[in-house]
Every structure is written in structure tokens, then in C-alpha cells.
Design a protein around this motif. Structure first.
Motif, mmCIF file in Angstrom:
data_model
loop_
_atom_site.group_PDB
_atom_site.id
_atom_site.type_symbol
_atom_site.label_atom_id
_atom_site.label_comp_id
_atom_site.label_asym_id
_atom_site.label_seq_id
_atom_site.Cartn_x
_atom_site.Cartn_y
_atom_site.Cartn_z
ATOM 1 N N SER B 30 0.820 -1.219 0.000
ATOM 2 C CA SER B 30 0.000 0.000 0.000
ATOM 3 C C SER B 30 0.852 1.267 0.000
ATOM 4 N N ASP B 31 1.975 1.238 0.701
ATOM 5 C CA ASP B 31 2.804 2.446 0.761
ATOM 6 C C ASP B 31 3.310 2.832 -0.627
ATOM 7 N N ALA B 32 3.841 1.861 -1.331
ATOM 8 C CA ALA B 32 4.390 2.133 -2.662
ATOM 9 C C ALA B 32 3.295 2.658 -3.587
ATOM 10 N N ILE B 33 2.108 2.072 -3.494
ATOM 11 C CA ILE B 33 1.020 2.504 -4.362
ATOM 12 C C ILE B 33 0.604 3.931 -4.025
ATOM 13 N N GLN B 34 0.438 4.189 -2.727
ATOM 14 C CA GLN B 34 0.049 5.539 -2.324
ATOM 15 C C GLN B 34 1.069 6.553 -2.834
ATOM 16 N N ALA B 35 2.353 6.192 -2.722
ATOM 17 C CA ALA B 35 3.412 7.093 -3.178
ATOM 18 C C ALA B 35 3.280 7.348 -4.680
ATOM 19 N N ALA B 36 3.071 6.277 -5.427
ATOM 20 C CA ALA B 36 2.948 6.418 -6.879
ATOM 21 C C ALA B 36 1.753 7.295 -7.237
ATOM 22 N N VAL B 37 0.635 7.089 -6.538
ATOM 23 C CA VAL B 37 -0.557 7.894 -6.789
ATOM 24 C C VAL B 37 -0.247 9.367 -6.554
ATOM 25 N N ASP B 38 0.404 9.646 -5.423
ATOM 26 C CA ASP B 38 0.700 11.044 -5.092
ATOM 27 C C ASP B 38 1.661 11.661 -6.105
ATOM 28 N N GLU B 39 2.728 10.927 -6.394
ATOM 29 C CA GLU B 39 3.748 11.496 -7.271
ATOM 30 C C GLU B 39 3.202 11.761 -8.675
ATOM 31 N N LEU B 40 2.379 10.859 -9.149
ATOM 32 C CA LEU B 40 1.863 11.027 -10.509
ATOM 33 C C LEU B 40 0.620 11.924 -10.537
ATOM 34 N N GLY B 41 0.057 12.195 -9.367
ATOM 35 C CA GLY B 41 -1.171 12.975 -9.338
ATOM 36 C C GLY B 41 -2.308 12.229 -10.019
ATOM 37 N N TYR B 42 -2.428 10.967 -9.693
ATOM 38 C CA TYR B 42 -3.428 10.125 -10.363
ATOM 39 C C TYR B 42 -4.838 10.344 -9.837
ATOM 40 N N TRP B 43 -5.773 10.484 -10.753
ATOM 41 C CA TRP B 43 -7.200 10.472 -10.408
ATOM 42 C C TRP B 43 -7.895 9.547 -11.379
ATOM 43 N N PRO B 44 -8.706 8.627 -10.859
ATOM 44 C CA PRO B 44 -9.380 7.675 -11.746
ATOM 45 C C PRO B 44 -10.268 8.402 -12.762
ATOM 46 N N SER B 45 -10.376 7.842 -13.939
ATOM 47 C CA SER B 45 -11.246 8.413 -14.963
ATOM 48 C C SER B 45 -12.709 8.119 -14.626
ATOM 49 N N HIS B 46 -13.461 9.192 -14.525
ATOM 50 C CA HIS B 46 -14.871 9.022 -14.185
ATOM 51 C C HIS B 46 -15.598 8.205 -15.249
ATOM 52 N N ALA B 47 -15.278 8.488 -16.504
ATOM 53 C CA ALA B 47 -15.968 7.798 -17.599
ATOM 54 C C ALA B 47 -15.726 6.292 -17.519
ATOM 55 N N ALA B 48 -14.466 5.923 -17.339
ATOM 56 C CA ALA B 48 -14.140 4.497 -17.290
ATOM 57 C C ALA B 48 -14.810 3.835 -16.093
ATOM 58 N N GLN B 49 -14.753 4.505 -14.955
ATOM 59 C CA GLN B 49 -15.381 3.932 -13.765
ATOM 60 C C GLN B 49 -16.862 3.710 -13.984
ATOM 61 N N SER B 50 -17.510 4.707 -14.544
ATOM 62 C CA SER B 50 -18.955 4.545 -14.615
ATOM 63 C C SER B 50 -19.350 3.618 -15.757
ATOM 64 N N LEU B 51 -18.518 3.527 -16.757
ATOM 65 C CA LEU B 51 -18.802 2.548 -17.811
ATOM 66 C C LEU B 51 -18.745 1.134 -17.229
ATOM 67 N N LYS B 52 -17.730 0.892 -16.457
ATOM 68 C CA LYS B 52 -17.547 -0.454 -15.898
ATOM 69 C C LYS B 52 -18.577 -0.765 -14.822
ATOM 70 N N SER B 53 -18.786 0.201 -13.923
ATOM 71 C CA SER B 53 -19.618 -0.090 -12.754
ATOM 72 C C SER B 53 -21.101 0.153 -13.011
ATOM 73 N N GLY B 54 -21.411 0.976 -14.007
ATOM 74 C CA GLY B 54 -22.805 1.283 -14.254
ATOM 75 C C GLY B 54 -23.358 2.326 -13.304
ATOM 76 N N ARG B 55 -22.510 2.837 -12.418
ATOM 77 C CA ARG B 55 -22.957 3.886 -11.511
ATOM 78 C C ARG B 55 -22.231 5.193 -11.844
ATOM 79 N N THR B 56 -22.876 6.312 -11.512
ATOM 80 C CA THR B 56 -22.224 7.597 -11.778
ATOM 81 C C THR B 56 -22.031 8.397 -10.496
ATOM 82 N N ASP B 57 -22.667 7.928 -9.425
ATOM 83 C CA ASP B 57 -22.621 8.650 -8.149
ATOM 84 C C ASP B 57 -23.093 10.088 -8.318
ATOM 85 N N THR B 58 -24.026 10.274 -9.193
ATOM 86 C CA THR B 58 -24.525 11.617 -9.461
ATOM 87 C C THR B 58 -26.048 11.618 -9.504
#
Lengths: 348, 348
Positions: B30-58
DNA sequence: GGCCGTACTGACAACGATTTCACTTTGGCT
DNA sequence: AGCCAAAGTGAAATCGTTGTCAGTACGGCC
């Protein structure tokens, strides 16, 4: 959910052809496809489209408080522009909170093509973050200290406040108070500066206890006005730096049975729908609200056009107007509480 | 744009593991992943998430006019609920137009998990269309004739109008006019019915030329009031069926120098922020606005929970309150134009 | 009728995330 | 040390659409 594949099967073509037809390209079996679309009630999945295309056809708009008639009018202006375009508006409230603004922005940046932001404060550096940087951003009403590299639609706050000050000075006031907004926002600071500078330039100045800072909400306008009234020597006129605080001030003056403008003149920044109907009709500094929204949206749409995407940032500054109604009068005027409507007039 | 794959590579794990980590599952690195997320400034793509999950949280919210303080307050109530949930609000204006409402709804149905709708008219069958039917829908303020199968939060419009009528009757008025809203909307029709029925029950009735229909906009309140004033025998009191028309009526009375309540009493449906500050302070029928938003959102979120998704539709009806201020008085009262604030009081 | 350029077509590979499945590692126990 | 259940892992399929590519049908011309 009905997919493009089912439509294709029913129309006897491939999904690619259906897609082409839907995007307006010429296709042999357009009738069959149209029929299949209608019969199945097919609507393309927004998520899939935007995943594939990278576009969302949506503009995010973040304002501190949609209840504020000023922002409501600005948003109306924006809508009038998008109506004829393919874009939709995604509206969110930051509720005058920087933390919430951060969250909302981070979330929006993932799901819109561009953002129009009325920042809560200028200190907030979140919009500059890398992730937002990839989404075009237009500031409205307020901007960031370091925000010079962004498009912005602003109002000449200092000049508007100067107009207010000179109006009061022209009526002969010398004990003048100001209820300003937060000093870490552009409008909060610039309106105060403009107002105080005009007083200083006229050799009148302001007593420290008359130089108050509110938070742009009705409540603080109310309370700060009460505090002014409790001074041993209250001012004869007060300037309130936005519409909600003006309303609060007026409520306080009513509650304390202070005659306006007889005992106290009141001038506000920003007009209200009900401005002319209030007791007394309010003298205010007005600014083009709908137009601000229109300009901001035009600026953003232009930047979304690849052709102009790399143009220099533009900063549009709009002027203000003094709307003279009946809440201001020379100091010590007797208690004429309601002016006839004909007295209201706009000056440019 | 930085993807989950790049994060995985940098952290030395597979995308699946990154995904699991982000969804809160326990993970070795988890530490390495968290670091990678922070360093790269990663944010999941909303479109991809909602395409896969079928939810939009909106949640989509469609109102006829966000500039109307009533709807602004309702939306505030909704936001207060979603703030603590994972949902966001997608707000859109239908601008009192059925066609635009159709478009907006069709578009929203593709990109939100549920919709709260304040329909423009009840005639509009679009919400019943198959494509929308797959998205839970909650009505607010107005509903459809055939809408019995939907959740709804309504107000007892007829009873509110009855309160208004009885207030005027109690003051001794007998020549009473009503400016109602469009008769193809629930509030427009029910308020008129409630008002007229109360007049009839009291044996007073209404003259045909006093029974006017507006469109819930300020302009029509203004114009219809002018037409009332031009009658050979104008009414002594008028009831306006929403806040904007009340404002329009008040403007017309001001412009024509009609003394309120001396020559004409005015009572409106829906309170305004500035209600107490107007000339004169307005007597109105108030209803719980913020609460309406809260209830509608709760109803919708409940329906989105699979556990309750198939419950019977619920219809919540809220009561109204007469807020007595100074715009109503017995007919023929002399011109006392401003009441002292202490006269304003709420009655239940 | 045959040739050629144009107009149209379908298979397939993406877009970026999640989830299943089968597999490996871990640590607790005898 | 050896065994077993539990915990963690990666490859691959999948969500629904669009764009590329290589190909087929069409129409106009001599």
C-alpha cells in the motif's frame, strides 16, 4: 440497457455503421437503422462515449452560493450561451467553503471539458494543481493572486466602490462606515480599497471603528450594522460590499427602528430584484450580471476550440453603474421614508 | 492523462492491485502505491469507472428556474443531504419550457443514477418514456397526472390557498381577485381551486374579471395587476399564486401609486427572503422549502438502495403556514403604509 | 461490358477501470 | 518442519462506443 450492438443486429448492419449513422455520416441503410433506434429506444451510453472520445460535452460551473441572486443571474447568462451549443452545464455549489471547493473541483476536473469558477478565496491554490491544469479554467468575479495565466471576467470593484463613496461624499456625509467582505478575496479587498481611497482622497477618511470586515453573508451585515449603531457616535452613512450584507444591514436598521435615509444612509454593492420594492428602495452599485456569465462562457468555449486553445489568457473587466434610489440622502434629513418611484433613476 | 496502469508500473504491481487498494481493500504494497498515486497525481477516470460499474454517483436535479428563490432553497436542502453521501448533484434548468425539459431529461437519464424533477407542466409525458423509466425519478412541487407510480414531495397547495382566502375573508373583503398560475400545472390548478372553493364556501364568490391566469413569472403578475386596476370596479384584495407574480403585482401597485394595504390588500403564495423588508412587508403563505429538498433527496437515495428499490412509491405532502405581515388589512383602511416590525408574526 | 474512383462497410483494437478466476504467498498451528 | 486456511496477487475479460484499416459495392465513363 440497450446497446449499439443490439441496434446493429436489428438493422442488419455492424455497430460501426450505426455509430457512423448517428454521427451524421451518410449510410446506405439509414432508414433501417433509424427504425431500429426508435423501436428499441436506444440512447448512447454517455460513459462509453466520453471514455472513447475523451470529451464530455459538459462545462462545470462552481459558485460559492447559488442562492445568491447575483450568481443565479450569472449562471443564467451562461445557459443562454450553451443553449445553442452542444454543451451542458454541470452546476455545483462550494458553499463559501474552500475545502468543499477543492473537493468539487477535483471531482469536476474528471468529468467536464472545462470549468468556470468563482473562487471562494484567492488563497486557494488548488485550481493550479496539476490535475486541474489539464482542464481549461475561467475565473469569474474573483481570481487567484497567481492567476494571471487564466482567462477571467471581472468587475471593476475598486471603481464601483469609488462611485459609492463619491455619492455619499457628494451628499455631504463625513462620518461614513464601510462593511467590507473578506480581505482574502478580490471583491472583498478591492471594494474596500476603492472605498477607503476615495474617502482619503476627499480628505474625509474613516474612523477605525467604522471600517468593518464581514463575510458576504446576510448575518454578518446584520450584526456589524448593530455594532455600528451601538457606537457612541454612529456613522451617518454605511456602505455594504455585497447584496446579502446590504439586506442584513437593512434588516438591522429596521429592527432598531432607524430611519433610512433620515438617520442613516445605506448604499450597497450589487442590485437585487427586489431592490426597488424595499423600504426604502435601495441605492446600489449595479453591475452587468447576466453579461458576466455570457462573457465567461464565451471565453471558455473559445478556449475549448483547438484553434484558439493556446491564445494568450484574456482578462475582461466590466464597469459598474450607480443606481440612485431612496436609501441615501444628505445627513440629518428628516424622516421621509418612502420616495416616489419616479425618483429612482440610473446614472452612467 | 495518467492511468491506473502507469501507477501500477511505478509501484511495481498490477493494475488490479492498484484498483483494489483504491477501493479500500487490504494490500501488501500500500505504501508504494500511495506514493505512486501522489507522485503522478493520479485520479481515476470518471468515464471508465462509470462505464464499468454502471454507476455515476450523481443525482440529476431539473428545476424550471434556479433564479427563483424557492427552487434555490429547495436545491440547498438537497445539497445538505448529499454532502455526507458519496453523491454529487447535477443541476439543470428547464427554463419553464417543456421542450427543453425533455431534452435535459433525456440527456440526464444517460448520465446520472437518479433524477429529481420539478416538471414544467403535468401534461408532459416524457418522464414516463421507456428510457427514463430505467432511472429512478422523484417529483417535487409538481407531478404528472399519471404520475401515481413515482415518489413525490408535494405541498398542500389547495389548503394553503384556502388559508389565504380565509385570511382575506376574515378581514372583511368581498371583492377579491386571484392571479393564478398555469392551469396545466399542479400548483397552478390546485391553488386556484383551493382559493375559489373557499370564497364560494363563504358565499362570497369571485367575479369572472377578477379570476385571472398568469404564468408564474413576474411580468404576468405585473400586467394582470394593471388590468385589475383598470377595471371600473377594482377588487379590494388580490391573491397571487407564487412569489414572482407577487413581486410583479407589488411593482404594479407601486407604479400606479396604489396604497397597500389601504386601497388594496395583497397576499402571495411563497415567502421571499426580502419579504419582511418590502414596502409594505408582505403577508404570504409560506411552505417549508429547504425541507422539501431534503425529503426529496432522502426519498431518492432510499430508492437507489437495492434494499428498498422496489418499495411502493411514496407521496409526501407538506403543510403551509400563514405569515401575517402588513400587506393585508380590512378594506378601505386609511393609508398606513409601513407597519412596525413587531407586527409581523407567524401563525400556525 | 469492363475499368476506375468514390462511397460505404465490417472486423478489430482501442479508451481506462473493475472483477473473476486461478494461482501464490503468508502466517498460525501441530 | 510441515500443513492448511486465509490473504493477497496478476492475467484476462469486460463495460459500450469510436476510429482505423482493409476491403467490397456502386455509379459513371469509354
Amino acid at each position: 440497457m440497450v446497446t449499439i450492438h443490439e441496434v446493429a443486429t436489428r438493422a442488419g448492419v455492424s455497430p460501426a455503421t450505426v455509430s457512423r449513422f448517428l454521427r451524421g455520416r451518410s449510410v446506405r441503410s439509414s432508414d433501417a437503422i433509424q427504425a431500429a433506434v426508435d423501436e428499441l429506444g436506444y440512447w448512447p451510453s454517455h460513459a462509453a462515449q466520453s471514455l472513447k472520445s475523451g470529451r464530455t460535452d459538459t462545462i462545470g460551473v462552481v459558485v460559492p452560493d447559488i442562492t445568491n441572486p447575483y450568481f443565479a443571474a450569472v449562471v443564467k447568462g451562461m445557459e443562454s450561451v450553451t443553449r445553442s451549443e452542444r454543451y451542458r452545464i454541470f452546476l455545483a455549489n462550494s458553499d463559501e467553503s474552500s475545502e468543499l471547493e477543492d473537493q468539487v473541483l477535483a471531482d469536476m476536473a474528471r468529468r467536464v471539458d472545462g470549468i468556470i469558477l468563482a473562487p471562494v478565496t484567492e488563497q486557494n491554490r488548488a485550481p493550479l494543481n496539476a490535475r486541474e491544469a489539464s482542464v481549461p479554467l475561467v475565473f469569474i468575479d474573483r481570481d487567484l493572486v497567481e492567476g494571471k495565466e487564466f482567462d477571467a471576467v471581472l468587475v471593476d470593484n475598486a471603481d464601483g466602490a469609488r462611485q459609492a463613496a463619491e455619492h455619499l461624499l457628494g451628499l455631504g456625509h463625513t462620518r461614513i462606515a464601510a462593511i467590507s467582505g473578506p480581505q482574502d478575496t478580490t471583491p472583498g479587498r478591492r471594494r474596500r480599497e476603492g472605498f477607503l481611497n476615495a474617502l482619503t482622497a476627499a480628505g474625509v477618511g474613516i474612523a477605525p471603528e467604522h471600517d468593518l470586515i464581514g463575510d458576504f453573508r446576510e448575518r454578518s451585515g446584520y450584526q456589524l450594522t448593530l455594532s455600528l449603531l451601538s457606537l457612541p457616535e454612529p456613522p451617518t452613512a454605511v456602505f455594504t460590499a455585497n447584496n446579502l450584507m446590504t439586506l442584513g444591514a437593512l434588516k438591522a436598521l429596521h429592527d432598531m427602528r432607524v430611519d433610512v435615509p433620515g438617520q442613516m444612509s445605506l448604499i450597497g454593492f450589487d442590485d437585487l430584484d427586489t431592490g426597488p420594492l424595499l423600504r426604502p428602495p435601495l441605492t446600489v452599485i449595479d453591475r452587468p450580471m447576466v453579461e458576466q456569465g455570457v462573457l465567461a462562457m464565451r471565453l471558455l468555449l473559445r478556449r475549448l476550440d483547438p484553434q484558439y486553445a493556446n491564445d494568450m489568457p484574456r482578462r475582461v473587466v466590466l464597469g459598474t453603474t450607480l443606481v440612485e434610489r431612496a436609501s441615501t440622502a444628505p445627513p440629518g434629513t428628516s424622516g421621509e421614508r418612502t420616495a416616489s418611484p419616479s425618483r429612482a433613476r440610473k446614472t452612467r
